[in-house]
Design an enzyme around this catalytic site. Structure first.
Site, PDB file in Angstrom:
ATOM      1  N   LYS A 193     -13.900  39.014 -43.466  1.00 62.67           N
ATOM      2  CA  LYS A 193     -12.890  38.062 -43.447  1.00 62.67           C
ATOM      3  C   LYS A 193     -11.854  38.419 -44.447  1.00 62.67           C
ATOM      4  CE  LYS A 193     -15.976  35.021 -44.395  1.00 62.67           C
ATOM      5  NZ  LYS A 193     -16.912  33.832 -44.838  1.00 62.67           N
ATOM      6  N   THR A 227      -8.600  24.152 -49.244  1.00 63.66           N
ATOM      7  CA  THR A 227      -9.274  25.322 -48.525  1.00 63.66           C
ATOM      8  C   THR A 227     -10.795  25.164 -49.020  1.00 63.66           C
ATOM      9  OG1 THR A 227      -9.066  26.534 -50.672  1.00 63.66           O
ATOM     10  CG2 THR A 227      -7.213  26.796 -48.646  1.00 63.66           C
ATOM     11  N   GLY A 229     -14.620  24.746 -48.498  1.00 60.84           N
ATOM     12  CA  GLY A 229     -15.303  24.807 -47.329  1.00 60.84           C
ATOM     13  C   GLY A 229     -14.906  25.787 -46.208  1.00 60.84           C
ATOM     14  N   THR A 230     -13.734  26.691 -46.406  1.00 61.89           N
ATOM     15  CA  THR A 230     -13.409  27.364 -45.330  1.00 61.89           C
ATOM     16  C   THR A 230     -14.417  28.158 -44.641  1.00 61.89           C
ATOM     17  OG1 THR A 230     -11.405  27.547 -46.401  1.00 61.89           O
ATOM     18  CG2 THR A 230     -11.424  29.076 -44.558  1.00 61.89           C
ATOM     19  N   GLY A 231     -15.137  29.040 -45.424  1.00 59.33           N
ATOM     20  CA  GLY A 231     -16.168  30.042 -45.226  1.00 59.33           C
ATOM     21  C   GLY A 231     -17.330  29.019 -44.438  1.00 59.33           C
ATOM     22  N   CYS A 232     -17.661  28.129 -45.047  1.00 59.18           N
ATOM     23  CA  CYS A 232     -18.899  27.273 -44.584  1.00 59.18           C
ATOM     24  C   CYS A 232     -18.321  26.704 -43.085  1.00 59.18           C
ATOM     25  CB  CYS A 232     -19.248  26.260 -45.039  1.00 59.18           C
ATOM     26  SG  CYS A 232     -19.588  26.507 -47.002  1.00 59.18           S
TER      27      CYS A 232
END
Ligand code: PXL
Length: 285
Positions: A193, A227, A229-232
């Site tokens: 990412k 932003t 918690g974007t990856g979760c």
């Protein structure tokens, strides 16, 4: 028995045929502020039409400003939770998030291996993105050795891809090299990412190991401070689409679309004094 109520499958008027849920299990950390971790995962999974199951591996103390401390759970408690879920209703897909140490990583990997896991998304969280609570080198090694070979899809961001491979991952070329190297662990698909890249475009690179080719996903950056918690959210969305049986490339496209809408709509709200959450239920309200 009144046979007029019964059809050829044995269903009765009182008990009409019932659908099975698409179930997604998240094994991750608790974020009491609700923006990341288990809480973000369950919201995402539910918003995308799946049924969420969860096993907490670590309790964090945090708010929108950052993580203050982490309390890992006993490995045996993690294993027991997983075992009861599998004895009753094995999930259709699994995602892992923050696993705090080598013991927790190994017990998760051992238990999943024992059950022959369904599609598994491993978000290789190497510590909360903010704060000094990075994972130990032992934990990183355990992840690479025990968890990655079981994974269907790995989703590192640039700092994670760098630490996991020892490569300098700061551009597309570095992302491609890291993805290939990570796929050597036995994981067929790697999504690197590029959210940390400079510029007003976001680039994510998916490596399809079995076909030895890359698919590039590009979009304009969404300007927002919310932003957290974007990856979760992305990895939970990926697991949700995999649970429904969609092909991997389509899962990535759809999960990114959901994430982008959640980021855009989350920017219209305010919560706390730091980086606020995404709007997971933007398709509902
Ligand atoms: O975004 C990584 C992450 C995962 N899981 C939990 C977190 C964080 C970052 O703060 O708190 C529980």
């Amino acid at each position: 028995m009144d046979s007029s109520c019964e059809n050829s499958t044995g269903d009765t008027a009182d008990h009409p045929p019932r659908d099975a849920y698409h179930t997604v299990l998240t094994i991750a950390g608790s974020d009491p502020s609700g923006g990341a971790g288990i809480q973000a995962d369950l919201k995402t999974i539910g918003a995308l039409g799946c049924y969420g199951l969860s096993v907490i591996a670590v309790v964090t103390v945090q708010d929108t400003r950052g993580v203050r401390s982490m309390y890992p759970l006993a490995p045996s408690l993690i294993r027991d939770q997983l075992e009861v879920l599998w004895s009753d209703a094995p999930p259709d897909a699994v995602k892992t998030g923050l696993l705090p140490g080598p013991e927790q990583i190994e017990i998760v990997a051992d238990t999943l291996r024992g059950h022959g896991p369904p599609p598994l998304v491993v978000d290789p969280v190497l510590g909360p993105s903010r704060g000094p609570l990075a994972l130990s080198e032992d934990a990183v090694e355990a992840m690479k050795r025990h968890l990655f070979p079981l994974a269907t899809l790995l989703t590192p961001n640039l700092p994670e891809a760098s630490r996991l491979t020892g490569l300098k991952v700061i551009d597309r070329q570095g992302m491609a090299a890291a993805a290939k190297k990570l796929a050597e662990s036995g994981c067929p698909y790697v999504l690197v990412k590029g959210g940390h890249l400079e510029g007003d475009h976001c680039l994510d690179l998916l490596y399809l190991g079995p076909e030895d080719r890359f698919v590039t996903f590009e979009a304009e950056r969404i300007p927002t401070v919310n932003t957290h918690g974007t990856g979760c959210t992305l990895s939970a969305a990926l697991a949700s689409f995999l649970a429904k049986g969609l092909p991997t490339v389509e899962c990535v496209g759809r999960a990114r679309d959901y994430l982008r809408e959640a980021l855009r709509e989350g920017g219209r709200y305010t919560l706390g004094k730091g980086n606020g959450p995404l709007h997971h239920f933007h398709r509902w309200w």
